[in-house]
Design an enzyme around this catalytic site. Structure first.
Site, short mmCIF file in Angstrom:
data_model
loop_
_atom_site.label_atom_id
_atom_site.label_comp_id
_atom_site.label_asym_id
_atom_site.label_seq_id
_atom_site.Cartn_x
_atom_site.Cartn_y
_atom_site.Cartn_z
N THR A 199 8.08 -67.90 102.71
CA THR A 199 7.35 -66.69 102.37
C THR A 199 5.92 -67.03 101.97
O THR A 199 4.97 -66.37 102.39
CB THR A 199 8.08 -65.95 101.23
OG1 THR A 199 9.45 -65.80 101.59
CG2 THR A 199 7.47 -64.60 100.99
N GLU A 204 22.10 -92.57 107.89
CA GLU A 204 21.02 -92.02 108.73
C GLU A 204 20.38 -93.09 109.60
O GLU A 204 20.04 -92.85 110.75
CB GLU A 204 19.96 -91.34 107.87
CG GLU A 204 20.45 -90.14 107.06
CD GLU A 204 21.16 -89.09 107.90
OE1 GLU A 204 20.80 -88.92 109.09
OE2 GLU A 204 22.09 -88.44 107.39
P1 ADP Z 1 11.33 -69.33 100.73
O1 ADP Z 1 10.72 -68.07 101.24
O2 ADP Z 1 11.30 -70.44 101.71
O3 ADP Z 1 12.67 -69.16 100.14
P2 ADP Z 1 9.18 -69.14 98.87
O4 ADP Z 1 8.03 -69.12 99.80
O5 ADP Z 1 9.62 -67.85 98.34
O6 ADP Z 1 10.41 -69.87 99.53
O7 ADP Z 1 8.86 -70.16 97.70
C1 ADP Z 1 9.12 -69.85 96.38
C2 ADP Z 1 8.07 -70.45 95.49
O8 ADP Z 1 8.17 -71.87 95.47
C3 ADP Z 1 6.69 -70.16 95.93
O9 ADP Z 1 6.23 -68.95 95.44
C4 ADP Z 1 5.91 -71.33 95.36
O10 ADP Z 1 5.57 -71.07 94.03
C5 ADP Z 1 6.90 -72.45 95.39
N1 ADP Z 1 6.70 -73.31 96.55
C6 ADP Z 1 7.58 -73.51 97.56
N2 ADP Z 1 7.11 -74.39 98.45
C7 ADP Z 1 5.88 -74.74 98.04
C8 ADP Z 1 4.86 -75.61 98.55
N3 ADP Z 1 5.02 -76.30 99.69
N4 ADP Z 1 3.72 -75.73 97.85
C9 ADP Z 1 3.54 -75.04 96.71
N5 ADP Z 1 4.45 -74.21 96.19
C10 ADP Z 1 5.62 -74.05 96.81
ZN ZN Z 2 25.27 -87.91 110.01
MG MG Z 3 11.48 -66.19 101.10
#
Ligand code: ADP
Ligand code: ZN
Ligand code: MG
Length: 627
Positions: free
Chosen positions: A224, A440
């Site tokens: 997201t 792995e």
């Molecule tokens: P997903 O949609 O994959 O379930 P989100 O985008 O909702 O995950 O991520 C949730 C929160 O985790 C984000 O709002 C952010 O604060 C943190 N986060 C996740 N991945 C990252 C990243 N690569 N860098 C910085 N923050 C991250």
């Molecule tokens: Zn395996």
């Molecule tokens: Mg999400």
């Protein structure tokens, strides 16, 4: 930045309807009372004949006369009030004159005339009729609101509920800078940003712009976040909708939502439509066994129709995110739809450190804080988990009235986050780490040595779902045709982990169970579907798709017990051969196996280049990616 703050309010309960009606009746009564109270003339107002009024004017006891319509309201100097009826045909001064009041006396008394056509007069005369109408409308409105609360949505039917992020909204703006790690994903998405920023450049040269980008990855890996970052980078409007919001009570609502959403997006083009958690609507459509969910199918169909309906130069890009790329309907993944796929992995050590750094902005740290150590201690944590660690750390420090967050706070929050539901599998013990590394490495090495297996892209012991680690070797684009030799090498490669565990530790864990399933079903398909067994020959005993029932495949058996036994024999022959092949490879190249495994224990994830370095150093020629 939490996307979950936009939740719908909790639904009110049924007894509230009764409450609302009671309130409405009460308001109705209050208004009635107020109305009669204000229009009623007080008891202290004495009724007067017009001749008495004339007399009072002559006596000079009147402070002021107010004429409104046919009423004459008199304020006396002694603060009493009076009311009289005026003759309608003539004016008040005329009447008074007729009663013998001299013009001088008339002018000495202030007379205020409120014209009959005055707005208030008009309102007051029409109000008694309007009031009930208003009340009925009010009641109706209340009931409608109620109905909506019950999830019926009867009156807002199709309107899209998308949340729109405006490109000029500086507060909520997310850019690639806010996303740590995910290098490959960002690289892919930069292209999309480029296009949205400068569509003309691409269109002029005749490039076909991708319509759909599918982000896959475990929960919390930043799907997201990344989608929003694309919108932020490109500075275009961003329409955000969650798949589960499509699914409503009435059939057809989902589909009309989709229509609205796309209409809005096209109007705002260039723009991004983001459908989060698309698996809620985009699961494989059943063949009717057990009853499909019509609503979901219609919604999905509408999404497909909209995407197909884009003009070639439409500047709308559809992004979607899912935790489960494997359950998506193949129709979604066809070229011209979500043809770009971006995979988001759990972060490795370096990425974890970067993510922690991003979330330590604006947080005061004590001297002793060392994010590297925290990153080392959190293998398998997602970006969202790391965000929680930082947040929990700050809460702990604040609770103990300290102004700065200490390392100690962060370490304690690791445990706190880990203890959360289903986090246990995240933390590999030292021994588990070793076993996973060899497992792995086994997969990877077999893949590199066998001539028909796909090249290795990435090896990792960062846990993924139920598996301890993973070896990525499939080319991302789908293959049309695969040969028997490739299948055989694939099966051997799948068994590589199993063989390595047995060879190195003399024991087998539950780790390879999924590998065995994959390998076995592949072997089975070779025999029963593709005619790749010499014993059984060129007969398709099972069809490609099978039916689905309750989300699981059921195969119709169309053959006898004898054939069934024959199949089992052939399958185990294939498996045993593959096992022998894998064992031979790993025994011969034991030194390389050790080298890969120990590097994996150290760095957790090996990208293609790093991996190739190790095998080249040991005399294995890395394969080029097949076209
Ligand atoms: P997903 O949609 O994959 O379930 P989100 O985008 O909702 O995950 O991520 C949730 C929160 O985790 C984000 O709002 C952010 O604060 C943190 N986060 C996740 N991945 C990252 C990243 N690569 N860098 C910085 N923050 C991250
Ligand atoms: Zn395996
Ligand atoms: Mg999400």
């Amino acid at each position: 930045m939490n996307p979950k703050t936009n939740k719908k309010p909790t639904q009110p309960k049924i007894p509230n309807i009764m409450n609302q009606i009671v309130i409405a009746i009460f308001i109705f009564m209050a208004i009635t009372v107020a109305y009669t109270f204000f229009t009623k003339k007080g008891d202290d107002v004495k009724k007067m004949a017009i001749s008495d009024v004339a007399k009072s004017v002559v006596d000079g006891t009147i402070e002021k006369i107010t004429v409104s319509g046919g009423d004459i309201n008199i304020d006396f100097k002694d603060k009493t009030k009076g009311i009289a009826k005026k003759e309608l045909e003539s004016s008040l001064s005329e009447t008074l004159y007729n009663y013998g009041v001299t013009p001088a006396q008339i002018t000495s008394t202030p007379i205020e005339i409120k014209t009959e056509s005055g707005f208030m007069y008009w309102i007051l005369s029409i109000l008694p009729f309007l009031l009930p109408v208003f009340l009925i409308m009010f009641l109706f409105w209340m009931l409608t609101r109620q109905a909506k609360g019950q999830g019926m949505q009867a009156f807002t039917f199709g309107q899209s509920k998308a949340r729109i992020t405006d490109p000029d909204d500086k507060n909520n703006k997310v850019t690639f800078k806010d996303v740590a790690g995910a290098k490959e994903a960002k690289e892919e998405l930069k292209e999309i940003v480029d296009f949205l920023k400068n569509p003309k450049k691409f269109l002029d040269i005749g490039a076909r712009i991708p319509k759909g980008v599918l982000l896959t990855g475990q929960p919390g890996t930043g799907k997201t976040l990344l989608a929003r970052a694309v919108a932020g980078e490109a500075e275009v409007p961003f329409f955000h909708l969650s798949g589960s919001e499509f699914v409503e009570m009435f059939v057809g609502v989902g589909a009309s939502r989709v229509r609205d959403l796309f209409k809005m997006a096209k109007k705002a083009a260039p723009s991004i439509v983001f459908i989060d958690e698309i698996d809620a609507v985009g699961r494989v459509r059943g063949t009717g066994v057990g009853g499909g969910n019509d609503e979901r199918e219609q919604t999905l169909n509408q999404i497909l129709v909209e995407m197909d309906g884009f003009e070639p130069n439409e500047k709308v890009i559809v992004m979607a995110a899912t935790n489960r790329g494997d359950v998506l309907d193949p129709a979604l993944l066809r070229p011209g739809r979500f043809d770009r796929r971006v995979l988001l992995d759990l972060p490795d050590r370096k990425d974890r450190e970067d993510i922690l750094a991003i979330h330590s902005r604006k947080k005061p740290f004590a001297e002793d804080v060392n994010l590297k150590v925290i990153a080392e201690r959190t293998p398998g944590f997602s970006g969202a988990d790391l965000f929680s660690i930082m947040n929990e750390g700050a809460i702990l420090a604040a609770r103990e009235d300290r102004k700065k967050i200490a390392q100690f706070d962060l370490v304690r929050s690791i445990e706190k986050v880990m203890m959360g539901p289903e986090r246990k599998s995240h933390l590999l013990s030292k021994q588990e780490k070793e076993i996973t590394a060899y497992h792995e490495a086994g997969h990877a090495l077999v893949a590199s040595v066998l001539p028909h297996a796909d090249p290795v892209h990435k090896v990792s012991i960062v846990s993924r779902g139920s598996a301890g680690g993973y070896t990525l070797k499939l080319p991302l684009e789908e293959r049309r045709l695969q040969s028997k030799k490739e299948f055989l090498d694939d099966i051997a490669m799948s068994l590589g982990g199993y063989v390595a565990e047995e060879m190195v530790f003399g024991d087998i864990t539950t780790g390879p169970s999924n590998d065995l399933q994959v390998a076995t079903s592949l072997a089975r398909a070779m025999v029963t579907r593709w005619g790749m067994s010499s014993e059984i020959g060129p007969i398709a005993l099972e069809s490609d798709g099978g039916r689905t029932m309750f989300g699981q495949g059921v195969n119709d058996k169309e053959y006898s017990e004898r054939v069934s036994a024959l199949i089992d024999g052939e399958v185990s022959k294939i498996m045993n051969n593959a096992f022998a092949v894998a064992k031979q490879v790993l025994t011969e190249k034991r030194k390389v196996l050790d080298a890969i495994a120990s590097k994996l224990i150290e760095v957790e994830t090996l990208e293609q280049a790093e991996y190739n370095e190790i095998i080249v150093a040991n005399g294995i020629v890395p394969k080029k990616r097949k076209k």
